[in-house]
Every structure is written in structure tokens, then in C-alpha cells.
Design a protein around this motif. Sequence first.
Motif, PDB file in Angstrom:
ATOM      1  N   TYR A   1      -0.183   7.598   7.436  1.00 49.01           N
ATOM      2  CA  TYR A   1      -0.792   6.336   7.856  1.00 49.01           C
ATOM      3  C   TYR A   1      -0.138   5.153   7.135  1.00 49.01           C
ATOM      4  O   TYR A   1       0.255   5.252   5.967  1.00 49.01           O
TER       5      TYR A   1
ATOM      6  N   TYR B   1       0.812  -1.228   0.000  1.00 44.55           N
ATOM      7  CA  TYR B   1       0.000   0.000   0.000  1.00 44.55           C
ATOM      8  C   TYR B   1       0.844   1.277   0.000  1.00 44.55           C
ATOM      9  O   TYR B   1       0.309   2.363   0.224  1.00 44.55           O
TER      10      TYR B   1
ATOM     11  N   LYS C   1      -9.065   8.228   5.293  1.00 43.25           N
ATOM     12  CA  LYS C   1      -9.009   8.990   4.045  1.00 43.25           C
ATOM     13  C   LYS C   1      -9.040  10.496   4.338  1.00 43.25           C
ATOM     14  O   LYS C   1      -9.361  10.924   5.462  1.00 43.25           O
TER      15      LYS C   1
ATOM     16  N   LYS D   1      -0.242   4.856  -1.408  1.00 45.16           N
ATOM     17  CA  LYS D   1      -1.701   4.876  -1.504  1.00 45.16           C
ATOM     18  C   LYS D   1      -2.353   5.385  -0.221  1.00 45.16           C
ATOM     19  O   LYS D   1      -3.578   5.437  -0.130  1.00 45.16           O
ATOM     20  N   CYS D   2      -1.541   5.732   0.772  1.00 46.78           N
ATOM     21  CA  CYS D   2      -2.085   6.089   2.087  1.00 46.78           C
ATOM     22  C   CYS D   2      -2.144   7.596   2.295  1.00 46.78           C
ATOM     23  O   CYS D   2      -1.327   8.348   1.769  1.00 46.78           O
ATOM     24  N   HIS D   3      -3.112   8.012   3.063  1.00 49.22           N
ATOM     25  CA  HIS D   3      -3.278   9.419   3.409  1.00 49.22           C
ATOM     26  C   HIS D   3      -2.267   9.806   4.481  1.00 49.22           C
ATOM     27  O   HIS D   3      -2.046   9.075   5.448  1.00 49.22           O
TER      28      HIS D   3
ATOM     29  N   PRO E   1      -4.195   2.334   4.027  1.00 51.31           N
ATOM     30  CA  PRO E   1      -5.104   3.336   3.451  1.00 51.31           C
ATOM     31  C   PRO E   1      -6.540   3.201   3.949  1.00 51.31           C
ATOM     32  O   PRO E   1      -7.478   2.993   3.170  1.00 51.31           O
TER      33      PRO E   1
END
Length: 266
Positions: free
Chosen positions: A234, A226, A240, A229-231, A237
Motif C-alpha cells: 500500500y 510514509y 493495517k 510504514k505501510c502494510h 498506511p
Amino acid sequence: FDEKKSTLKKKVNKNITVLSFILSLEERFKNTQKVKNGKVVTCSSNSELYKTLRNSLSKFTKEEYSRAFSSFHFDEIDSEFFESFAFFIQKEGVKNGTKGGIVNKLKTLRSTLNHADKAKIPGVDRSAYVGVQQKMVIGKTTPKTIPYEYIKRIEKLELSGYKQTQKLHIDAFLFSFYTGGMSPVDVINLTFSSFNDNKIIYERMKTPKEAKMPVVKKALDIIDKYKGKCHEDYVLPIIKPGHNTEKKIRNRVSGFTEAVYNIIEK
């Protein structure tokens, strides 16, 4: 002048009802901030405990005493009050097939007395809870252990027919297992700031306790899956950009955790 001010203060304190004091605690905790794993959070979950207590006491005093809770002062919260309230909670729980949240409610009422005593409010009996102390202890439960054979079956699942969100649910569950049984709320809130020398060192969200564990390869494989792809910071993910308030984050944690359990039980 000082004496008059002191006398006035005492007079005001005598007029403080239990309800008004609980409301002040709700507000205080709602606006209190603390740092957890490099993020500033509020104590809003504590505020919710006092709100739940307030609602329960309002119903209890109306049924038991035929009085509004707003009329009660601290010198009326004695051992008999505690015992009657405990029985009321248990009766309510029986109706709903639960324990009624008796541990949290009694502990929160005890904390209310402690806070009131520190605030020098007259009439507080900090020992009033002693008669129900045993009901404030969470009973021992047998831990739910998952056989490693079950974990291996999950690892070997053919996921081509699963949605991306379902794959994330499974990965979050496995990540929890690989990190020594990290709780769902901690998995969801975990950030890279908690990583140090191939170890995860973090403060648990629900308690002030610190936890440490090594990062095993299988956990790293999930993290790598991931990356990008993480906010923010974090690890997974799950949180959001739209989860921009604590309430939204709490709702996300609750909904995601339930979804994980549902897909794992299938």
C-alpha cells in the motif's frame, strides 16, 4: 431420458420464487472473485445491493399486497409492480429525508430480471421496468470544487498540535487532490503495483474504468513521508494488518473517509 430431464428442469424453474432467486444472486456475488489492481477481491458489494433490495421488497409486498415476498413469482413482476415499488421507495425516503436509494434498488431489480431471463426462468418480463426508467437515472449534480486558495491554506497548516492520525487524514486529502481528485476508496486501496513510468495507472474500485495520471512532486513527497510504514504494497498506511477481511477493509474505508471529511471541514 433427456426429455424427462428437460421437463423436470422446467418444472423446477416454475417453482423458483423471486425471493429464492435473489438469495441465490446474493450468494453467487458473495463468492465471486475478481482482480482489481493486482489484488483478488470479491463482489460482496454487489451481494449487499441484492440484500438491500430483498429487505425493501419484503417490506413493500407486506404493506402493498398483504403477502409475504416469498410467495411472489416472476410473472407477477410487471410494470404495475415496478411503478408501485418505485412509489413505495420514494415514500420511505421522504420519511427519512432521503431519496430512499431508489436508483440502486430499481436497477438491482432490473438486473434480477435480466439474470432470471438468462437462467430461462418462465414468466420474466424484461421490459417491466420501462415505466420507471426515468427514476433510474442519477440526477445531474453540480460538482463540488475546492478553490486552490483553500488547498494552499491546508498545505500551510501548522500541524505540530495535531495527532499522527489527523496528519494522515490531511495527507490523504491532499494526495487525492494532487492525483487529480482520486476518490477516497481508491486512495486508500492504492498500491505501488499501479505505478508505471512516473504515472499512476489503476482500475477504479467502484467501476471497471481505468484511470491514468502523472505523479506530481507533491504527491511523491507524501509517499516518501510514509515509506517503510505501510502494510504490504500500500502507498499510504491506512490499511493495517488487522484489516484482513473485505468487510474490515470496507469499514476502514468508510470510517477513514468520514474522518477525513470531518477534519477538513473544521
